[in-house]
Design an enzyme around this catalytic site. Structure first.
Site, PDB file in Angstrom:
ATOM      1  CE  LYS A 181      45.621  44.060  40.942  1.00 50.93           C
ATOM      2  NZ  LYS A 181      45.763  43.161  39.519  1.00 50.93           N
ATOM      3  CD  GLU A 256      29.995  41.441  44.959  1.00 51.14           C
ATOM      4  OE1 GLU A 256      29.248  40.174  44.689  1.00 51.14           O
ATOM      5  OE2 GLU A 256      29.211  42.424  45.475  1.00 51.14           O
TER       6      GLU A 256
HETATM    7  P1  NAD Z   1      41.647  36.084  40.156  1.00 53.30           P
HETATM    8  O1  NAD Z   1      41.104  35.970  41.577  1.00 53.30           O
HETATM    9  O2  NAD Z   1      42.376  35.387  39.851  1.00 53.30           O
HETATM   10  O3  NAD Z   1      42.047  37.601  40.135  1.00 53.30           O
HETATM   11  C1  NAD Z   1      41.229  38.768  40.303  1.00 53.30           C
HETATM   12  C2  NAD Z   1      41.872  39.937  40.610  1.00 53.30           C
HETATM   13  O4  NAD Z   1      42.767  39.699  41.693  1.00 53.30           O
HETATM   14  C3  NAD Z   1      42.942  40.325  39.735  1.00 53.30           C
HETATM   15  O5  NAD Z   1      42.973  41.832  39.789  1.00 53.30           O
HETATM   16  C4  NAD Z   1      44.214  39.835  40.352  1.00 53.30           C
HETATM   17  O6  NAD Z   1      45.321  40.399  39.928  1.00 53.30           O
HETATM   18  C5  NAD Z   1      43.970  40.207  41.795  1.00 53.30           C
HETATM   19  N1  NAD Z   1      44.823  39.286  42.572  1.00 53.30           N
HETATM   20  C6  NAD Z   1      45.409  38.019  42.195  1.00 53.30           C
HETATM   21  N2  NAD Z   1      46.329  37.550  43.207  1.00 53.30           N
HETATM   22  C7  NAD Z   1      45.988  38.535  44.184  1.00 53.30           C
HETATM   23  C8  NAD Z   1      46.731  38.584  45.693  1.00 53.30           C
HETATM   24  N3  NAD Z   1      47.259  37.591  46.031  1.00 53.30           N
HETATM   25  N4  NAD Z   1      46.121  39.567  46.307  1.00 53.30           N
HETATM   26  C9  NAD Z   1      45.363  40.689  45.847  1.00 53.30           C
HETATM   27  N5  NAD Z   1      44.935  40.461  44.435  1.00 53.30           N
HETATM   28  C10 NAD Z   1      45.112  39.527  43.686  1.00 53.30           C
HETATM   29  O7  NAD Z   1      40.237  35.848  39.459  1.00 53.30           O
HETATM   30  P2  NAD Z   1      40.191  35.895  37.897  1.00 53.30           P
HETATM   31  O8  NAD Z   1      40.661  34.578  37.381  1.00 53.30           O
HETATM   32  O9  NAD Z   1      40.775  37.159  37.294  1.00 53.30           O
HETATM   33  O10 NAD Z   1      38.434  36.051  37.702  1.00 53.30           O
HETATM   34  C11 NAD Z   1      37.693  34.898  37.800  1.00 53.30           C
HETATM   35  C12 NAD Z   1      37.030  34.702  39.028  1.00 53.30           C
HETATM   36  O11 NAD Z   1      36.442  36.241  39.501  1.00 53.30           O
HETATM   37  C13 NAD Z   1      35.950  33.853  38.699  1.00 53.30           C
HETATM   38  O12 NAD Z   1      36.151  32.982  39.932  1.00 53.30           O
HETATM   39  C14 NAD Z   1      34.650  34.672  38.891  1.00 53.30           C
HETATM   40  O13 NAD Z   1      33.397  33.783  39.184  1.00 53.30           O
HETATM   41  C15 NAD Z   1      34.928  35.932  39.708  1.00 53.30           C
HETATM   42  N6  NAD Z   1      34.067  36.828  39.264  1.00 53.30           N
HETATM   43  C16 NAD Z   1      33.189  37.280  40.211  1.00 53.30           C
HETATM   44  C17 NAD Z   1      32.263  38.131  40.342  1.00 53.30           C
HETATM   45  C18 NAD Z   1      31.270  38.412  41.136  1.00 53.30           C
HETATM   46  O14 NAD Z   1      30.616  39.593  40.985  1.00 53.30           O
HETATM   47  N7  NAD Z   1      30.961  37.654  42.156  1.00 53.30           N
HETATM   48  C19 NAD Z   1      32.543  39.034  39.195  1.00 53.30           C
HETATM   49  C20 NAD Z   1      33.481  38.640  38.145  1.00 53.30           C
HETATM   50  C21 NAD Z   1      34.339  37.643  38.541  1.00 53.30           C
END
Ligand code: NAD
Length: 493
Positions: A181, A256
């Protein structure tokens, strides 16, 4: 280089069981080009029905052609896929520049990292062995590493290719069938990856791709009973929700999550070596990197020099549209820009000094999601800008010192460990013993001594502690994480 045929832009449908098709309810999702705010593509917006179909298709693949392949055969297929990714690295970089606003060089580096993940896992998959266990007389006991089953992969928009490589790549290597996804903000390289997987001969259903909104497709995937493991990369808040959803069917999760990673610079550091890393690890991908070094923690004796030299680099940064291959592109969205500008407003309101800001050229497309890369110094370690993940090109510099070397180390550690996060840390020092002491006492998943990031280091296990998450991806650890250990005990006497 010739574009893929069919091109990635033709690939706007979701992939389920080897079929490209519209969402069950025919809804679509609009992707925007962050460099100018224009509509880039309209793609299928999958929902719970599509996720269910994808999970079922993955199970069919496990019970059929995909599940029948032996490890070396899966490895050969992943190697072929890696080669397809390499062949199309320029095109993938172009797509990522348009979709994520990522400078071309970074997009190409991401594509090559995706290829490297696949190559590493392709080569490693037939080297993941079980054990024979000395046990009671009359028994032979051994362990098997088996696929978990259908694995769910929820990825963010900031490094789609790298995260697909490290998570889907490892899961496929271990014989799982995947439902991917992608994030609603950026899906095109994920869909292109599906095309390349087809071309590399992956059996139908081994890889299913369902773009969609987080609280629709994402939530449906995390809670689906047919999913044996959920790999989630994203924010802490959503990570909690995903873990809670997966707990309903007792599925393990890899989380992550975010970070507020420090680079610690001691008085004895090689500053010429450190300086490029101090800045690039903060502004790469416009600061939208989980392991961004958003806190620079500097010992008093070199503080002024570090700030001055970082400031010079900031002023020289080229900000521009991703296809111009600048140093720093736009943020992903208007919403993200609001968040980052909010933090810059907070910095202003609380009187933080701006040590340097990269200039925004006047010719930038006005509808792009621009913010000026900003260096703030000095910042108190307890300030919100030094505690919260900003996810933009904003770095804070924090000073530390001590009456003795031991006291300085303790102070640096207290600052470095003093947030809710624990993803990555960097230490710059010429003192080998100090480097080792710091490595042992830093609370995080990866420590880099006299470098930062080890050039991606796809062989190096990666993941966080505290609110940065749990579980490890990359390296062999990912292969263990994406397999189930079964113990067999045979009584023969
Ligand atoms: P997000 O959590 O908003 O979204 C990430 C993913 O989760 C997207 O695909 C989104 O559609 C999905 N998602 C959102 N709500 C959901 C739900 N209720 N159930 C299941 N899936 C859902 O994060 P973002 O704003 O897209 O990304 C930024 C964040 O990701 C930052 O905090 C960053 O540090 C983190 N990040 C971490 C790593 C790592 O490896 N540790 C790598 C990249 C990004």
């Amino acid at each position: 280089m010739a574009a893929m045929n069919p091109t990635a832009f033709d690939t706007t449908e979701l992939l389920v069981g080897g079929q490209w098709r519209a969402a069950a309810d025919a809804r679509t999702l609009v992707l925007q080009n962050p460099s100018d705010g224009s509509e880039l593509a309209r793609i299928a917006r999958g929902g719970a029905t599509d996720i269910d179909a994808a999970v079922q298709a993955a199970q069919v693949a496990l019970d059929g052609a995909w599940g029948a392949l032996a490890a070396p055969e899966r490895g050969r297929m992943l190697a072929a896929l890696a080669q397809r990714v390499r062949d199309e690295a320029d095109e993938l970089a172009r797509i990522e520049a348009l979709d994520v606003g990522k400078p071309l060089r970074q997009g190409r580096a991401d594509a090559l990292a995706l290829a490297r993940y696949l190559e590493f896992y392709a080569g490693a998959v037939d080297k993941v062995h079980g054990q024979t266990i000395p046990f009671a007389g009359g028994y032979t006991a051994f362990t098997l590493r088996e696929p978990l089953g259908v694995t769910g992969h929820i990825v963010p928009w900031n490094y789609p290719m790298q995260i697909i490589g490290r998570s889907v790549g490892a899961a496929l290597a271990m014989g799982n069938a995947c439902v991917l996804k992608p994030a609603e903000q950026a899906c095109l390289t994920a869909l292109a990856f599906g095309r390349l997987a087809e071309q590399a001969g992956l059996p139908a259903g081994a890889l299913n791709i369902v773009p969609g909104l987080g609280d629709e497709a994402g939530a449906a995937l995390a809670v689906h009973r047919g999913v044996a493991h959920v790999s989630f990369t994203g924010s802490v808040e959503v990570g909690r929700r995903v873990q809670t959803a997966a707990a309903q069917h007792v599925a393990p999760v890899t989380l992550e999550l975010g970070g507020k990673s420090p680079q610690i610079v001691f008085d004895d550091a090689d500053l010429d070596a450190a300086l490029p890393f101090l800045v690039s690890a903060g502004v790469q991908n416009c600061g939208q990197t989980c392991s961004a070094a958003s806190r620079i923690v500097v010992q008093r004796g070199v503080y002024d020099e570090v700030v001055r030299r970082m400031a010079e680099r900031y002023r020289a940064l080229r900000v521009g549209p991703a296809l111009d291959d600048p140093d720093v592109g736009p943020l992903i969205s208007a919403r993200q820009r609001e968040v980052v500008l909010g933090y810059l407003g907070l910095a202003r309101d609380s009187g933080l000094a701006i040590a340097a800001q990269a200039p925004l050229p006047t010719h930038l497309p006005p509808q792009g999601y621009w913010v000026p890369p900003t260096l703030l110094a000095p910042v108190d370690p307890g300030h919100r800008l030094a505690q919260e993940e900003i996810f933009g090109p904003v770095q804070v510099v924090i000073a530390f010192d001590g009456a003795t070397a031991a006291e300085a180390e303790s102070r640096a550690l207290a600052i470095a460990n003093g947030t809710r996060y624990g993803l990555v840390a960097g230490v710059w020092t010429r003192d080998g013993s100090r480097a080792l002491r710091m490595a042992r006492r830093l609370q995080c998943g990866q420590v880099f001594i006299n470098n930062y990031g080890a050039a991606g280091g796809i062989e190096l296990p990666f993941g966080g502690v505290k609110d940065s998450g749990h579980g490890r991806e990359k390296g062999f650890e990912a292969l263990y994480g994406f397999s189930a250990l079964k113990t067999v005990a045979i009584r023969h006497d």
